[in-house]
Scaffold this motif. Structure first.
Motif, PDB file in Angstrom:
ATOM      1  N   ILE A   1      -2.410 -34.827   8.502  1.00 45.26           N
ATOM      2  CA  ILE A   1      -1.977 -34.245   9.779  1.00 45.26           C
ATOM      3  C   ILE A   1      -2.875 -33.076  10.175  1.00 45.26           C
ATOM      4  N   VAL A   2      -3.441 -32.362   9.206  1.00 45.67           N
ATOM      5  CA  VAL A   2      -4.300 -31.223   9.553  1.00 45.67           C
ATOM      6  C   VAL A   2      -5.561 -31.672  10.285  1.00 45.67           C
ATOM      7  N   VAL A   3      -5.870 -32.963  10.214  1.00 41.21           N
ATOM      8  CA  VAL A   3      -7.043 -33.503  10.914  1.00 41.21           C
ATOM      9  C   VAL A   3      -6.680 -33.910  12.342  1.00 41.21           C
ATOM     10  N   LEU A   4      -5.395 -34.166  12.607  1.00 39.34           N
ATOM     11  CA  LEU A   4      -4.981 -34.722  13.890  1.00 39.34           C
ATOM     12  C   LEU A   4      -5.282 -33.837  15.099  1.00 39.34           C
ATOM     13  N   PRO A   5      -5.259 -32.481  14.991  1.00 42.26           N
ATOM     14  CA  PRO A   5      -5.667 -31.705  16.171  1.00 42.26           C
ATOM     15  C   PRO A   5      -7.088 -32.012  16.623  1.00 42.26           C
TER      16      PRO A   5
ATOM     17  N   PRO B   1      -1.954 -22.470  15.675  1.00 42.36           N
ATOM     18  CA  PRO B   1      -1.371 -23.701  15.127  1.00 42.36           C
ATOM     19  C   PRO B   1      -2.326 -24.474  14.214  1.00 42.36           C
ATOM     20  N   ALA B   2      -3.618 -24.464  14.533  1.00 43.93           N
ATOM     21  CA  ALA B   2      -4.573 -25.182  13.693  1.00 43.93           C
ATOM     22  C   ALA B   2      -4.585 -24.628  12.273  1.00 43.93           C
TER      23      ALA B   2
ATOM     24  N   LEU C   1      -9.849 -33.771   2.305  1.00 43.45           N
ATOM     25  CA  LEU C   1      -8.610 -34.400   1.838  1.00 43.45           C
ATOM     26  C   LEU C   1      -8.798 -35.173   0.548  1.00 43.45           C
ATOM     27  N   VAL C   2     -10.046 -35.418   0.180  1.00 39.40           N
ATOM     28  CA  VAL C   2     -10.332 -36.154  -1.053  1.00 39.40           C
ATOM     29  C   VAL C   2     -10.419 -35.164  -2.200  1.00 39.40           C
ATOM     30  N   PRO C   3      -9.461 -35.157  -3.124  1.00 41.30           N
ATOM     31  CA  PRO C   3      -9.439 -34.136  -4.174  1.00 41.30           C
ATOM     32  C   PRO C   3     -10.601 -34.257  -5.156  1.00 41.30           C
TER      33      PRO C   3
ATOM     34  N   VAL D   1       5.742 -33.781  13.758  1.00 39.62           N
ATOM     35  CA  VAL D   1       4.650 -32.832  13.518  1.00 39.62           C
ATOM     36  C   VAL D   1       3.306 -33.485  13.850  1.00 39.62           C
ATOM     37  N   ALA D   2       3.167 -34.759  13.474  1.00 42.15           N
ATOM     38  CA  ALA D   2       1.928 -35.482  13.767  1.00 42.15           C
ATOM     39  C   ALA D   2       1.728 -35.643  15.267  1.00 42.15           C
ATOM     40  N   VAL D   3       2.813 -35.968  15.984  1.00 46.97           N
ATOM     41  CA  VAL D   3       2.718 -36.112  17.438  1.00 46.97           C
ATOM     42  C   VAL D   3       2.313 -34.790  18.073  1.00 46.97           C
TER      43      VAL D   3
END
Length: 460
Positions: free
Chosen positions: A307-311, A283-284, A205-207, A360-362
């Protein structure tokens, strides 16, 4: 399904000493495990269980530490191999093909790993796995771009097979060594894998961070050396014995009989696992596509991209919740897995309609929790349902079902997406359908086992 409960419990102060929660053996019962009593026969005096020695206790701890370290190391390297910017000096298609080969070999190589583990033991298989991963990626880092086929073979073939070996090395010693607190130790080992995924997913996530994949592949050799050293700690409590009176196939599969192949439970569990793994990967992968949908206008700030990290965070929470789980029979586990997958599938159906980033996050967290719970409970129930002597071959068989489901999920999802205007809706509908089917099968399988057990008890 025959259920045998060992009524003798020890009072040792060891933290995992010969405690039996109850075993379910599939197929014909093993004669030496049956407790047959004749009416009015005087009870035999209770057997005296010797105190567990300090050396055995120490070896158990070393196995636990070794599996945790190995899984942490191999997870770090796998994420490095996947997230390393291979397309920095290769085309996007070449990079995607190499990653896909790595995923396929890692998944479909599990049955081969189980066969090797039956004959060679998990220490040797673990060391070989570390060598394949370490050398495969290290050599690939020096291969020139023109030899892209060689890079694909080393990363997708050699290293992928090594990852398959390590995926069993980190879990089978736990299942064979521990009983009383086995699920907690499965959670510990699986959590190491999830933590590694969270850390490296956050790095992406860090560009400003842009490390060339060749550098990552070279330095991963240090991590795999650490994992190889940890494999030495995996000394079995009991040395393996080979019964030369058995046939070649029996010795190859590590079985004294083939009763597990004669009943329905193994095959039904394979189908449940297959459908779960058909639905879980989609979904991932599609979350990022959903978040980038210009129609929904979620934005591109860090609060959205995270959010892509939340799973993975949800998977960790699901694993930690299992610390309080107290039911260990296959019937009880299926009662847990069925509703979880049904709920996860129903929520997945709703994802394309979500218009707020909060929902989406939930969903991402809840979906991750269901994934972590499913994998840990299936691992833990294998010794109960099929017996400890069959753990290695059953893990290989279920690994094949899981691998086939995982491998075909993404191509099928892409084929469906190509026929829609939005692109990701069909993927979520496919995933939701597969998860609901898996949950319904689990519930139906549970009632079938209950009915079978009732008939067995009535007949006896």
């Amino acid at each position: 399904m025959h259920t045998y409960v060992n009524s003798m419990a020890t009072h040792s102060d060891d933290w995992d000493n010969d405690y039996q929660e109850g075993y379910e053996h599939v197929g014909a019962p093993i004669s030496e495990n049956r407790d047959i009593r004749i009416e009015n026969e005087p009870e035999a005096p209770e057997a005296v269980v010797p105190e567990v020695t300090a050396s055995v206790r120490r070896r158990k701890i070393l196995i636990l530490v070794g599996c945790t370290v190995i899984n942490l190391c191999q997870s770090i390297v796998f994420v490095m191999a996947v997230l390393g910017k291979i397309n920095s000096d290769l085309s996007n298609k070449q990079a995607d093909d190499i990653r896909m080969a790595l995923f396929i070999t890692r998944r479909l190589g599990v049955p081969l790993a189980s066969i090797f583990m039956i004959g060679l033991g998990y220490r040797i298989v673990g060391i070989v796995g570390c060598s394949l991963v370490g050398l495969g990626l290290f050599i690939a880092a020096w291969v020139p771009r023109v030899a892209v086929g060689g890079i694909g073979f080393l990363v997708g073939g050699v290293a992928g097979l090594g990852f398959a070996f390590l995926s069993l090395t980190v879990i089978i010693p736990i299942l064979e060594t521990f009983t009383k607190h086995r699920l907690r130790y499965v959670v510990l080992v699986r959590s190491a894998e999830t933590v590694a995924a969270i850390l490296f997913a956050c790095i992406t996530l860090v560009p400003e961070i842009d490390i060339d994949w060749r550098i990552l592949y070279r330095y991963q050799l240090i991590v795999m050396v650490i994992a190889g050293a940890a494999c030495v700690l995996l000394k079995p409590l009991e040395p393996p014995t080979v019964d030369k009176s058995r046939g070649v196939l029996s010795r190859l599969l590590g079985l004294s009989d083939f009763s597990i192949f004669k009943g329905a439970p193994l095959y039904l569990l394979m189908v449940v696992y297959f459908m779960d793994q058909l639905g879980k990967p989609i979904p991932a992968y599609e979350l990022s596509t959903l978040l980038e949908d210009p129609i929904k206008q979620f934005g591109n700030d860090l609060s959205v991209r995270v959010i892509v990290v939340l799973p993975f965070v949800g998977a960790l929470l699901g694993l930690l919740a299992l610390v309080f789980w107290q039911r260990f029979s296959l019937v009880d586990v299926l009662w847990m897995l069925g509703p979880i997958n049904i709920l996860s599938g129903l929520l997945t159906f709703q994802v394309p309609a979500l218009a707020k980033v909060t929902w989406v996050a939930v969903y991402a967290v809840v979906f991750g929790m269901s994934s972590g719970i499913f994998l840990a409970l299936v691992d833990n129930v294998i010794p109960h349902a099929f017996g400890k002597q069959r753990i290695r071959i059953v893990e290989g068989i279920l690994g094949l079902a899981s691998g086939v489901g995982h491998v075909i999920s993404l191509p099928v999802s892409e084929a469906l997406n190509s026929r829609t205007t939005v692109g990701y809706e069909s993927s979520f509908y496919l995933s939701g359908s597969a998860l609901i089917t898996s949950g319904l099968l689990a519930v139906g399988f549970r009632y079938m086992l209950i009915r079978q057990n009732s008939k067995t008890e009535t007949a006896s």
